[in-house]
Scaffold this active site. Structure first.
Site, mmCIF file in Angstrom:
data_model
loop_
_atom_site.group_PDB
_atom_site.id
_atom_site.type_symbol
_atom_site.label_atom_id
_atom_site.label_comp_id
_atom_site.label_asym_id
_atom_site.label_seq_id
_atom_site.Cartn_x
_atom_site.Cartn_y
_atom_site.Cartn_z
ATOM 1 N N ASN A 186 0.799 -1.229 0.000
ATOM 2 C CA ASN A 186 0.000 0.000 0.000
ATOM 3 C C ASN A 186 0.832 1.279 0.000
ATOM 4 O O ASN A 186 0.505 2.251 -0.664
ATOM 5 C CB ASN A 186 -0.984 -0.007 1.179
ATOM 6 C CG ASN A 186 -0.296 -0.210 2.518
ATOM 7 O OD1 ASN A 186 0.770 -0.800 2.616
ATOM 8 N ND2 ASN A 186 -0.926 0.276 3.569
ATOM 9 N N GLU B 76 3.497 -4.593 12.752
ATOM 10 C CA GLU B 76 2.428 -3.611 12.564
ATOM 11 C C GLU B 76 1.412 -4.269 11.650
ATOM 12 O O GLU B 76 1.619 -4.400 10.448
ATOM 13 C CB GLU B 76 2.996 -2.316 11.963
ATOM 14 C CG GLU B 76 2.086 -1.119 12.139
ATOM 15 C CD GLU B 76 1.111 -0.944 11.001
ATOM 16 O OE1 GLU B 76 -0.017 -1.501 11.092
ATOM 17 O OE2 GLU B 76 1.462 -0.270 10.028
ATOM 18 N N CYS C 95 -3.356 1.050 6.808
ATOM 19 C CA CYS C 95 -3.671 0.289 8.022
ATOM 20 C C CYS C 95 -4.411 1.138 9.053
ATOM 21 O O CYS C 95 -5.363 0.677 9.685
ATOM 22 C CB CYS C 95 -2.397 -0.288 8.639
ATOM 23 S SG CYS C 95 -1.614 -1.579 7.645
ATOM 24 N N GLU D 97 7.087 1.747 16.028
ATOM 25 C CA GLU D 97 7.945 2.402 15.058
ATOM 26 C C GLU D 97 7.957 3.891 15.372
ATOM 27 O O GLU D 97 7.038 4.411 16.001
ATOM 28 C CB GLU D 97 7.435 2.162 13.637
ATOM 29 C CG GLU D 97 7.423 0.692 13.230
ATOM 30 C CD GLU D 97 6.864 0.491 11.833
ATOM 31 O OE1 GLU D 97 7.653 0.501 10.871
ATOM 32 O OE2 GLU D 97 5.638 0.334 11.711
#
Length: 473
Positions: free
Chosen positions: A146, A242, A276, A450
């Protein structure tokens, strides 16, 4: 048709298993070919990184900073070409792709300036206790389709900054911009510090169980993340995962429609909904339900859908046919259960994987479109009457990446947001991230973070040093 090669130990390498097509989602046809590597070539990449690590781990922080700043400069210099490549393989509009590249350069500059200090735990006349951070070794980066360029930067730059070497494995749907990124990085670091392997099948499980890899940073689906975690147990690899998200947003009574409707729409349909942390479920108080539905529909109808390289287009295709078919199935299921399609709702009759921005009303929890992550250009609008009940519904799922509360009283909205079961809670905004703010999920949306200092430290191991002072020192 251009053929893209892998990069191992500073050398461009053809795939031992031939090549595979890379599809342009705006046409549905191949526009390039990419090397299909073998497991033996993965071993070569890991071995190169292991050798390079022996020296790279001892390169000073100042020198690593200089290298990353040079990489950021090179990314910016190639921004136009990189953005066009992203559009061709991923589908997003050119302006968004350009923002992805420039954002990646900015993220690289931030990583360059980060510092890892030695922590002083205790200092007494007889002893000193220090906490040191050291690089882990070989880090494997597994990235999704993505945001192929940006997420690769998120994985690779802090790993290099901390003194690790990297083997990158991009999605086979969007490998090309990541390969270009790795080529740029390789111009500024010693051979073997950065490597990239590509292929359609087999690499994922081989990476997760590879004994020469000390850490995996993975962005993708929850199911694949679980597989990564199982494979990583072989040598207790460090993990940053993630994973999927089904972010809820709650609009409190009295919220100004004029102030927030556009931002809510953009948070939901960013990158055609293929993000996401995008807003995936919109809970609107019944007193404003129809007004918000009308306002969002007008915004959706203004979007210009088309090939991202065409002038004026601001809404591209879904990236791949499989994801498009999932979106179609979820909308069909909602329609079968009596949902009201306010706009969109059908694939466009043209080549490529085009699906217009779609708003679905009169749906509720328990239906697939609400309970499952659609990861595409569809937003369900759900009415509620009681704040405590809607909070329960927002928290009911097994995902917990992000969530937001929108309302005229910031303190009230923040109090409710603090009760969301999510790694990130936004107030009067959604899907905002910054390089200095740690980002990560809860529940089945993954673990580890992150960004920020916390994200950088995920690429290090700690060593506690007890220093017993000599008499008279």
């Amino acid at each position: 048709m251009h053929h893209y090669k892998m990069l191992i130990n500073g050398i461009q390498v053809a795939g031992a298993n031939g090549q595979f097509d890379v599809i342009n989602p705006a046409t549905g046809a191949a526009f390039a070919q990419c090397s299909a590597g073998s497991l033996a070539q993965l071993d070569d990449a890991v071995a190169a990184a292991q050798v390079a690590f022996k020296a790279w781990r001892h390169v000073s922080h100042a020198q690593r900073c200089e290298r990353l700043l040079a990489i950021a400069e090179s990314i910016e210099q190639g921004a136009d070409e990189l953005a066009r490549l992203i559009v061709q393989e991923q589908g997003k509009p050119l302006e968004l792709a350009f923002s992805e590249v420039m954002g990646a350069a900015a993220w690289t500059r931030y990583a360059a300036g980060q510092q890892i200090e030695v922590g002083l735990v205790e200092e007494t006349p007889t002893q000193r206790i220090e906490l040191h951070r050291k690089p882990l070794g070989v880090v494997a980066s597994i990235t999704p389709w993505n945001w192929p360029f940006m997420i690769a930067v998120w994985h690779i730059m802090p790993a290099l900054r901390a003194g690790n070497c990297v083997v990158s494995k991009p999605s086979s749907l969007t490998p090309l911009s990541t390969l270009r990124l790795v080529e740029i990085i390789a111009r500024h670091v010693p051979n073997g510090v950065i490597n990239c392997v590509t292929g359609e099948q087999g690499f994922g499980s081989a990476i997760t169980s590879h004994p020469g890899i000390q850490k995996i940073v993975f962005t993708g689906s929850t199911a694949t993340g679980q597989s990564v975690m199982r494979g990583a147990a072989t040598n207790l690899k460090r993990l940053t995962l993630e994973l999927g998200g089904n972010d809820a947003a709650i609009v409190l009574p009295g919220t100004s429609l004029e102030e927030v409707a556009e931002e809510i729409f953009q948070a939901a349909f960013l990158n055609m909904g293929q993000t996401c942390a995008a807003l995936k479920r919109l809970y609107i108080h019944e007193s404003q339900y129809e007004a918000f539905a009308d306002a969002l529909t007008l915004i959706a109808q203004r979007q210009v859908v088309g090939d991202g390289l065409e002038p004026g287009v601001n809404f591209g295709p879904v990236q791949n046919l499989e994801q498009l078919q999932l979106v179609e199935a979820l909308v069909a299921d909602a329609r079968d259960q009596g949902a009201r399609v306010l706009c969109g709702g059908a694939r466009l009759d043209r080549p490529g994987f085009f699906y217009p921005p779609t708003l679905i009303a009169d749906v509720t929890d328990g239906q697939r479109l609400v309970d499952e992550e659609q990861f595409g250009p569809v937003l369900p609008l759900i009415a509620y009457s009681d704040v405590e009940d809607v909070l329960r519904r927002a928290n009911a799922g097994d995902m917990g990446l992000g969530g937001s509360v929108w309302g005229p009283d910031v303190q009230q909205a923040q109090a409710l947001a603090s009760r969301l079961e999510s790694g990130v809670a936004w107030v009067n905004c959604h899907a905002r991230i910054q390089p200095n703010t740690p980002f990560g999920g809860s529940k089945m949306s993954g673990f580890g973070v992150e960004f920020g200092l916390e994200g950088l430290l995920e690429f290090t191991g700690q060593q506690l040093q007890f220093v017993n002072k000599r008499a008279g020192e």
